[in-house]
Each structure stands twice: as structure tokens, then as C-alpha cells.
Design an enzyme around this catalytic site. Structure first.
Site, short mmCIF file in Angstrom:
data_model
loop_
_atom_site.label_atom_id
_atom_site.label_comp_id
_atom_site.label_asym_id
_atom_site.label_seq_id
_atom_site.Cartn_x
_atom_site.Cartn_y
_atom_site.Cartn_z
N HIS A 243 32.67 21.75 43.16
CA HIS A 243 34.03 21.78 43.72
C HIS A 243 34.85 22.73 42.85
CE1 HIS A 243 33.89 17.49 45.66
NE2 HIS A 243 33.85 18.39 46.63
N CYS B 161 39.87 15.09 39.75
CA CYS B 161 39.18 14.51 40.91
C CYS B 161 39.70 13.10 41.25
CB CYS B 161 37.68 14.34 40.63
SG CYS B 161 36.83 15.79 40.08
N1 ARG Z 1 30.45 12.09 43.30
C1 ARG Z 1 31.50 12.83 43.93
C2 ARG Z 1 30.93 13.91 44.81
O1 ARG Z 1 29.94 14.49 44.45
C3 ARG Z 1 32.41 13.43 42.90
C4 ARG Z 1 33.62 14.12 43.50
C5 ARG Z 1 34.49 14.77 42.46
N2 ARG Z 1 35.66 15.24 43.04
C6 ARG Z 1 36.23 16.44 42.81
N3 ARG Z 1 37.39 16.69 43.32
N4 ARG Z 1 35.59 17.38 42.13
O2 ARG Z 1 31.43 14.19 45.88
#
Ligand code: ARG
Length: 307
Positions: free
Chosen positions: A184, A280
Site C-alpha cells: 500500500h 493504517c
Molecule cells: N493485513 C492488512 C492487509 O494486508 C494490512 C492493511 C494495512 N493497511 C494499510 N493502510 N497499509 O490488507
């Protein structure tokens, strides 16, 4: 910098208590369900404590908190950054790539309808069918440049850029991601309100780096080394001159201090096991574009001109 602090509206954060947080599936390289299962109770208790610490830190920095009700079976619901993209009291709800997280969509939709009923947002809209965008995780508001930086390559579609430009009427700069550990955009990039940008160069394609360098002057670039990147120092939350993050090197803390920022560390390692950290776990609900911001801060000036 003083202006930044004094003109800032009260920051409002959407967060979700990690009651049902766990690593039960793997959709990024950080997630190891077996390692979690081996020590689940201890890790869950740690996540609860660390999240309480984050909430305290957000409040201590002047943040107002809104919450999403936790749900059993939705361990990643804690990552509210992924719920939607919010600007000017409008929310574009996320469309997730993985079925595991698509199940969160109706919960986030209901949360935003509730915020709308309370008058905290005006519009709630959906992404078009077939276009994936995992909320603010891949779409970061840059207040000083009045634009969104939008990530693609692992989760969100590059086509989401056009949807966001149309829905919010602001420009988007597309950044293609290159390293699955930084899947992300918010895991490797953070635009600070002063115009400074924290980023981990190795997370981006050559084309994306060119775009960053074309829009961020060298003096504003804070390039992270691998040691800071892998503790998710770029996954930071800025509130005025405070930058909230899980941890960082002394060198990074000094680089930020030189620019007038104070780092507020609040350990969030339990969430790194899921590939997440401070940014996040939060979603800003109060960002406004430049047009709206100047309209709100100077209503007298504009009525004088009109009269
Ligand atoms: N386990 C989650 C996923 O892989 C973590 C999300 C983290 N969120 C972020 N905004 N980077 O989707």
C-alpha cells in the site's frame, strides 16, 4: 510552520478497536498465520495494549476519535485507513482486492452511513464495479500541494486515479509500487503538511520516483533507509507538528526535528505482523481541499469582495 499549527482544524480520526484482530490468513509478505497461532493470546493482548497507546497518543495530540464497531471474523477491520478516501466531507468507499477484506466493505459502508446521519460527512459513494481502491491506504491527501498521491501495483487499480479525480475535482499523481513488502502506498510514503515527504525509494518503480522527484524539491525529500522502512516509519500520522509512528532511527528523528517536527513514538509491532502500523490504523475524516479550506477560513474576505 506556526501558521500550520494554528490554522489546523481539529483532526478527527476513524479507528477500530482490535478486539478481533489476528493474523488468520496471508495477503501480504508480513502475515504469517502459523507464527501468530503459536502465540496468539500474548500477541492479541499486546495488540490491544499497543492500540490503546495509539489512541492515547492521538488524543494527546488533539485528535477527536470516531470508532467502527469491531466484528468477529474480520481481523483486518482495525486498518481503517483502508475504509474509504475522505475529502471535503465526502467519502468514496473502498473496493478491496482480496475476498478476505471484501467482507469488510458492508461494515465500513454502514459506519459511513452512521457518520453521515450524524452530520460528519455529506456524501458517501461507492467505487465503480471492477475498479479496486483500498481507501486512503493507497490514496494519500497532500495538503500543501492540494492533490492526492495514489498508489497501484499490488492492491489498487491504476484506473482508480480517474475515479478520484472525478469525484473530488482535485489532481492525482500516480505512483506504481515495486516491492510486495510495501504493497500500500502509505507503507512507504507520507506527505507532511509542510510539504516535506517521507518515502522509501526502493518501494517505487523508476517512473514513480521520477514523479516524486518532479513534484517534491530536494530540500523537501526525506528518503528512508531500509532499517526505517521495515519498521514502517513512513506509516506515520501527522497532527500539526507532531508525527506519530511506531519507531524510527535517531537519524530520522533528527531530520524531522530540523524541520520543526517532534516524533511521538507509540509501539505498534503487533500490527506489523499484519503489515500495518500507525497510519493504517487511522483514517482522517476532516481533510479539506485548498478551495474549501480558503472558503472556510476567509468567509468575511469573500463577502466583502462580493458586496
Ligand atoms: N493485513 C492488512 C492487509 O494486508 C494490512 C492493511 C494495512 N493497511 C494499510 N493502510 N497499509 O490488507
Amino acid at each position: 510552520m506556526k501558521d500550520l499549527a494554528s490554522h489546523a482544524a481539529t483532526p478527527r480520526f476513524l479507528i477500530c478497536r482490535p478486539q478481533h484482530f489476528a493474523v488468520t490468513y496471508s495477503i501480504n509478505p508480513w502475515m504469517d498465520p502459523n507464527a501468530w497461532a503459536g502465540n496468539g493470546e500474548v500477541l492479541h493482548a499486546r495488540a490491544m495494549r499497543q492500540w490503546d497507546g495509539l489512541r492515547r497518543t492521538l488524543r494527546a495530540s488533539g485528535g477527536v476519535i470516531e470508532t467502527v464497531e469491531p466484528r468477529p471474523g474480520l481481523p483486518d477491520l482495525v486498518f481503517t485507513a483502508n475504509a474509504a478516501v475522505v475529502l471535503d466531507r465526502k467519502a468514496v468507499l473502498a473496493r478491496f482486492l482480496h475476498p478476505e477484506r471484501q467482507r469488510e466493505q458492508p461494515v465500513f459502508a454502514a459506519s459511513f452511513r452512521a457518520l453521515q446521519a450524524r452530520g460528519l460527512v455529506d456524501d458517501v459513494v461507492e467505487m465503480p464495479n471492477g475498479v479496486t481502491l483500498e481507501g486512503a491506504g493507497d490514496c494519500l491527501w497532500d495538503r500543501s500541494r492540494a492533490l492526492f498521491w495514489i498508489g497501484s501495483g499490488f492492491r489498487s487499480d491504476a484506473a482508480a486515479q480517474h475515479v478520484i479525480e472525478r469525484e473530488f475535482g482535485v489532481p492525482c499523481l500516480p505512483l506504481a509500487l515495486a516491492d510486495p513488502h510495501f504493497y500500500h502506498l502509505d507503507t512507504a510514503f507520507c506527505a507532511l503538511p509542510s510539504g516535506d515527504v517521507l518515502y522509501y525509494p526502493a518501494a517505487f518503480t523508476a517512473a514513480a520516483l521520477e514523479i516524486i522527484h518532479a513534484h517534491v524539491a530536494p530540500a523537501h525529500r526525506i528518503a528512508l533507509g531500509r532499517a526505517d522502512a521495515v519498521r514502517f516509519a513512513a506509516n506515520a500520522v501527522s497532527v500539526g507538528l507532531t508525527i506519530i509512528m511506531s519507531s524510527c532511527s535517531d537519524a530520522l528523528r533528527r531530520a524531522l526535528a530540523e524541520r520543526g517536527y517532534a516524533v511521538a513514538k507509540t509501539p505498534l509491532q503487533a500490527f506489523l505482523r499484519s503489515g500495518g502500523s500507525a497510519c493504517c490504523l487511522t483514517l482522517r475524516l476532516d481533510h479539506v481541499s485548498a478551495a474549501t479550506a480558503s472558503a472556510t477560513v476567509s468567509p468575511k474576505a469573500s463577502s466583502t469582495t462580493a458586496a
